[in-house]
Design a protein around this motif. Structure first.
Motif, PDB file in Angstrom:
ATOM      1  N   UNK A 155      -7.232   9.137   1.628  1.00 26.73           N
ATOM      2  CA  UNK A 155      -7.355   8.399   1.129  1.00 26.73           C
ATOM      3  C   UNK A 155      -5.812   7.987   1.161  1.00 26.73           C
ATOM      4  N   UNK A 156      -5.233   8.809   0.742  1.00 24.24           N
ATOM      5  CA  UNK A 156      -3.819   8.583  -0.334  1.00 24.24           C
ATOM      6  C   UNK A 156      -3.284   7.511   0.801  1.00 24.24           C
ATOM      7  N   UNK A 157      -3.549   7.408   1.770  1.00 24.92           N
ATOM      8  CA  UNK A 157      -2.468   6.654   3.106  1.00 24.92           C
ATOM      9  C   UNK A 157      -3.413   4.886   3.508  1.00 24.92           C
ATOM     10  N   UNK A 158      -5.006   5.521   2.137  1.00 26.90           N
ATOM     11  CA  UNK A 158      -4.567   4.072   2.404  1.00 26.90           C
ATOM     12  C   UNK A 158      -4.459   3.438   0.540  1.00 26.90           C
ATOM     13  N   UNK A 159      -4.736   4.003  -0.044  1.00 30.25           N
ATOM     14  CA  UNK A 159      -4.147   3.722  -0.792  1.00 30.25           C
ATOM     15  C   UNK A 159      -2.701   3.001  -1.563  1.00 30.25           C
ATOM     16  N   UNK A 160      -1.644   3.555  -0.222  1.00 30.00           N
ATOM     17  CA  UNK A 160      -0.435   2.847  -0.982  1.00 30.00           C
ATOM     18  C   UNK A 160      -0.281   1.813  -0.712  1.00 30.00           C
ATOM     19  N   UNK A 161      -0.463   0.867   0.561  1.00 32.53           N
ATOM     20  CA  UNK A 161      -0.995   0.035   0.961  1.00 32.53           C
ATOM     21  C   UNK A 161      -0.918  -0.902  -0.625  1.00 32.53           C
ATOM     22  N   UNK A 162      -2.849  -0.887  -0.601  1.00 35.44           N
ATOM     23  CA  UNK A 162      -3.241  -1.547  -1.652  1.00 35.44           C
ATOM     24  C   UNK A 162      -2.784  -1.562  -3.091  1.00 35.44           C
ATOM     25  N   UNK A 163      -2.352  -0.430  -3.815  1.00 36.62           N
ATOM     26  CA  UNK A 163      -1.067  -0.506  -4.146  1.00 36.62           C
ATOM     27  C   UNK A 163       0.134  -1.273  -4.056  1.00 36.62           C
ATOM     28  N   UNK A 164       0.255  -1.393  -3.326  1.00 37.85           N
ATOM     29  CA  UNK A 164       2.107  -1.771  -3.168  1.00 37.85           C
ATOM     30  C   UNK A 164       1.406  -3.864  -3.654  1.00 37.85           C
ATOM     31  N   UNK A 165       0.004  -4.298  -2.555  1.00 36.81           N
ATOM     32  CA  UNK A 165      -0.317  -5.342  -2.645  1.00 36.81           C
ATOM     33  C   UNK A 165      -0.262  -6.116  -3.917  1.00 36.81           C
ATOM     34  N   UNK A 166      -1.396  -5.070  -4.734  1.00 38.09           N
ATOM     35  CA  UNK A 166      -1.654  -5.198  -6.293  1.00 38.09           C
ATOM     36  C   UNK A 166      -0.388  -5.389  -6.988  1.00 38.09           C
ATOM     37  N   UNK A 167       0.528  -4.415  -6.737  1.00 38.64           N
ATOM     38  CA  UNK A 167       1.381  -4.818  -7.485  1.00 38.64           C
ATOM     39  C   UNK A 167       2.713  -5.535  -6.929  1.00 38.64           C
TER      40      UNK A 167
END
Length: 341
Positions: free
Chosen positions: A294-306
């Motif tokens: 779950x955390x691993x999925x959100x790291x790229x998502x947060x990077x892309x969004x940020x």
């Protein structure tokens, strides 16, 4: 060695200093990835607090990550068995295509046709997953080769069915509810479904016999077989589970975009594998958790969004994820070396 000498050696071993705190943290995969995610949130919040640190933006990030999380949950089981599945992206496409085609041929906009489409997507995904598992477990073909082959087969099948043209006749109720709807006008149904899938997947992996068998197969396949585990049958179940969740992801993608998006899932397999490895699951098998995924999925998502919010070219996200992936594998090797000692 005398008894006195053995006692002195035991004392020396007992008094061996523990590794420093920073080293214990970085070699603990769960702690390190959580710190990375927290650090990203802090950095982007400091750079653009009002835009990034808001409920609406958190909702956007979670929605972007939902479909990938469903894929990655099933793939986590496969990688824990020391396997791999490169076909998940193509299975997502194929499942969405057959579900869309069936719903279009049946017609209507009610829940009956939507549930029929969902069942079709799940069965299609399970069929591809079970085929992968059968070839890996029974034919003894390496998982990389098997799933590389079914990657092309599933995508080719989807292209044959559609003629290379996306299917856009999707029931509006599916798009309006599951695709874009929100529970209490706050929580997107896509995010809710992905969260339930991850929660159930985490519980099954951590607390059931199926989960223990999965770890056993990844840790020592022959040892698991000698302990009485029907390894071949279990591997088929694991790959079947991965395919079923890929089928569900295809249906959710269909609901979100209102089209089959045949060309939109070409990197889903690599994105899911990267997220799983970043989350602490070992490619060597036997180690991994759903919470880490779950955390691993959100790291790229947060990077892309940020990056989008602060005005950085989104291509840097690929660079950053690649660096984090390499670091995650390095820390996994450190952990394995420490346990070997």
């Amino acid at each position: 060695m005398t008894a006195t000498g053995a006692q002195e050696q035991d004392v020396e071993l007992a008094e061996e200093p523990r590794p420093p705190l920073w080293k214990r943290v970085i070699t603990n995969s769960s702690a390190s990835i959580a710190l990375i995610l927290l650090g990203l949130i802090v950095v982007f919040s400091a750079l653009s607090f009002n835009e990034f640190f808001s409920v609406s933006n958190a909702r956007n990030i979670a929605t972007d990550a939902a479909v990938l999380l469903v894929i990655a949950t099933g793939l986590t089981y496969i990688i824990i068995t020391a396997g791999i599945d490169l076909s998940v992206g193509s299975v997502v496409v194929f499942s969405g295509v057959v579900a869309a085609k069936l719903m279009d041929s049946v017609g209507g906009n009610g829940w009956g046709v939507i549930l029929l489409g969902l069942l079709t997507a799940l069965v299609a995904g399970a069929a591809w997953g079970t085929l992968n598992g059968f070839l890996v477990a029974k034919a003894k073909i390496p998982p990389f080769i098997v799933t590389l082959g079914t990657l092309g087969m599933a995508l080719g099948g989807a292209l044959l069915i559609t003629g290379g043209v996306d299917e856009r006749n999707v029931p509006f109720k599916l798009i309006d509810t599951i695709g874009t709807g929100r529970l209490f006008d706050q929580l997107p149904y896509l995010v809710l479904i992905a969260a339930v899938v991850a929660l159930i997947g985490g519980i099954v992996l951590a607390m059931t016999r199926f989960g223990r068998y999965t770890y056993a197969c990844g840790s020592n396949l022959e040892g698991a077989r000698r302990a009485g585990v029907n390894v071949d049958r279990h591997l088929m179940k694991v790959y079947g589970l991965g395919g079923t969740l890929a089928g569900l992801a295809g249906f959710l993608s269909l609901a979100r975009f209102g089209t089959t998006s045949i060309g939109g899932h070409s990197t889903d397999n690599l994105d899911a594998i990267a997220a799983i490895v970043i989350g602490g699951t070992s490619l060597f098998g036997g180690v991994g958790t759903i919470i880490g995924t779950v955390v691993g999925v959100f790291i790229p998502a947060v990077l892309r969004n940020g990056f989008v919010i602060v005005g950085v070219q989104p291509f840097w996200q690929q660079v950053a994820v690649g660096a984090v992936l390499i670091a995650a594998v390095y820390f996994d090797q450190l952990r394995r070396a420490r346990y070997a000692r």
